[in-house]
Design a protein around this motif. Structure first.
Motif: not given
Length: 481
Positions: A59, A88, A94, A98, A100, A103-104, A121, A330, A450, A452-453
């Motif tokens: 993350c 967050n 997210c 996101c 996911q 990522l996570c 998510g 994605s 993204l 989240v960034w």
């Protein structure tokens, strides 16, 4: 709390029938419409089987995922929300958008062991939606008010995250945005079937209720100058994002019926807001009944193809020059698009946009590609095979990514330095630009990336701005003594 079942609305593999848009509004809705407490607890409890929480490493915000999953599994949902929101500023957003899978969830130990990922998510979304429902999400009340102020240019994820962090510390914050609503690409770029707009609107209202001022329809460099904002505030953050569409470099790219992705998506989102959108109502930016070709392989391209499906397109094709494994978007989005009826032309690159003598769009001519030697980035470069083919088209959407606007020119600040791609240069230790007291964060610094960034960058910039303003405050006190 009444028990609810996790509900996905199953998509059809055929094209939707032509119906009024209001009748189709719930078609292909991929958002987790409801997620039960039992389902959240069951999924969250699976995390206890993991001894190595790689998810947190995957993350960008380093969210404390294992702890809030544990709290959710124990039905301690308010505590789970507090842990989730500590790192967050937009966990429910997210949780919805996101990627996911990259990522996570993609790095989840249970997923890597072949037992299927914990649905991080959807649990994150559930926890925060529940918090809103229960009234646990409240306006910010700073421990003390500070006289210093911050001006933030851009009401997208980076700007909103920074605004919240600075307001928490008691600063007076004003956010300036060129659009008529806050959220940036969250409201005008991302389709409503992925992110409901009222979810973004309630975040904006919470910030307004917290004492943050928003100045919409304000384009810095036109409505107000950057130098004026610097005079009005103790510090400035540039968080404009990147909006200049990368162009299609082939004959016919300027033909009638060829549109940038953001122009197309903005028209669709404005229509869903109930705005007056003549270009949509007149059929220009409406895919209904048309053969649509989208060029590009990122998440924006997926947003375009899936929006066209929902508008009732006759056919939708996506042209991408590399293969599926090498596309930047994605994989989950691609799977969704395929299920909805989108045709993917992998290893294909447009050579020309063809139209009739009357100027009516008729086809995209493309070359078949193969992957050759790796380029400087390490990715295999696409090479033409010599084979060409045509895809019939009434509408072509360019989804090739975004570049920064020329901010030094727009802001009238030649000393604002940018890199060779046009992104604002910053000192990464402080996030400060070449202009003293002016910081930058999000896509305008790192390039299109993204959400989240952007949130992480906004938080980091806010902390740097806080340190600078505290130093100013201490210096002023010393000078006054």
């Amino acid at each position: 709390m009444a028990e609810k079942m996790l509900k996905f609305i199953k998509v059809e593999r055929s094209m939707p029938s032509k119906r009024d848009a209001s009748d189709r509004k719930d078609d292909f809705n991929e958002i987790y419409a409801e997620f039960s407490k039992d389902k959240a607890g069951e999924q969250a409890a699976r995390c206890s089987q993991c001894g190595v929480p790689f998810c947190q490493q995957g993350c960008p915000l380093s969210n404390n995922i294992p702890d809030w999953l544990k709290l959710a599994a124990e039905d301690r949902l308010e505590e789970a929300y507090q842990v989730s929101s500590a790192t967050n500023n937009m966990p429910e957003i997210c949780g919805r958008i996101c990627p996911q899978d990259r990522l996570c969830e993609g790095i989840c130990t249970i997923e890597q062991s072949g037992h299927g990922t914990v649905t991080i998510g959807s649990i994150e979304k559930y926890i925060t939606d529940n918090a809103w429902e229960q009234g646990w999400v409240k306006p910010i009340t700073p421990p003390r008010e500070r006289a210093q102020s911050a001006g933030i240019i851009g009401a997208g994820p980076a700007g909103l995250a920074a605004a919240e962090q600075l307001r928490r510390k008691g600063y007076q914050v004003t956010v300036y945005d060129a659009y008529d609503r806050g959220g940036g690409l969250l409201v005008y770029g991302i389709p409503g079937f992925k992110l409901e707009k009222d979810v973004v609107e309630r975040r904006i209202k919470r910030l307004e209720d917290s004492g943050i001022r928003f100045e919409f329809n304000t384009r810095v460099g036109e409505t107000v100058s950057l130098s004026t904002l610097r005079d009005q505030h103790d510090t400035i953050l540039i968080a404009t994002g990147v909006y200049a569409a990368k162009d299609l470099k082939c004959p016919g790219s300027g033909a009638k019926g060829v549109f940038p992705a953001l122009e197309y998506l903005t028209a669709s989102n404005r229509k869903n807001f109930g705005d007056d959108v003549p270009a949509y109502d007149g059929g220009t930016l409406n895919a209904d009944g048309k053969r649509v070709v989208v060029i590009g392989g990122g998440d924006t391209a997926m947003d375009c193809v899936r929006t066209a499906i929902r508008q009732g397109a006759k056919s939708v094709s996506c042209v991408y020059r590399r293969d599926r494994a090498n596309m930047p978007g994605s994989q989950r989005e691609v799977t969704n698009a395929e299920e909805e009826g989108v045709t993917f032309e992998w290893l294909a690159s447009p050579d020309a946009i063809l139209d009739t003598k009357a100027g009516k769009l008729k086809a995209v001519r493309a070359s078949r590609m193969k992957l050759g030697e790796p380029d400087a980035s390490g990715r295999q470069s696409p090479v033409k095979t010599g084979e060409t083919f045509d895809i019939k088209a009434d509408m072509v959407i360019k989804a090739l990514g975004f570049d920064p606007e020329d901010l030094p020119e727009l802001f009238g600040e030649e000393t604002l330095t940018v890199n060779r791609w046009g992104a604002v240069r910053v000192d990464y230790a402080t996030m400060e630009t070449s202009l003293p007291g002016v910081y930058a964060a999000g896509d305008i610094v790192r390039g299109a990336s993204l959400v989240v960034w952007a949130i992480k960058d906004g938080r980091d910039a806010a902390e740097a701005m806080h340190k600078a303003m505290r130093a100013q405050e201490r210096a002023s006190k010393v000078a006054a003594e």
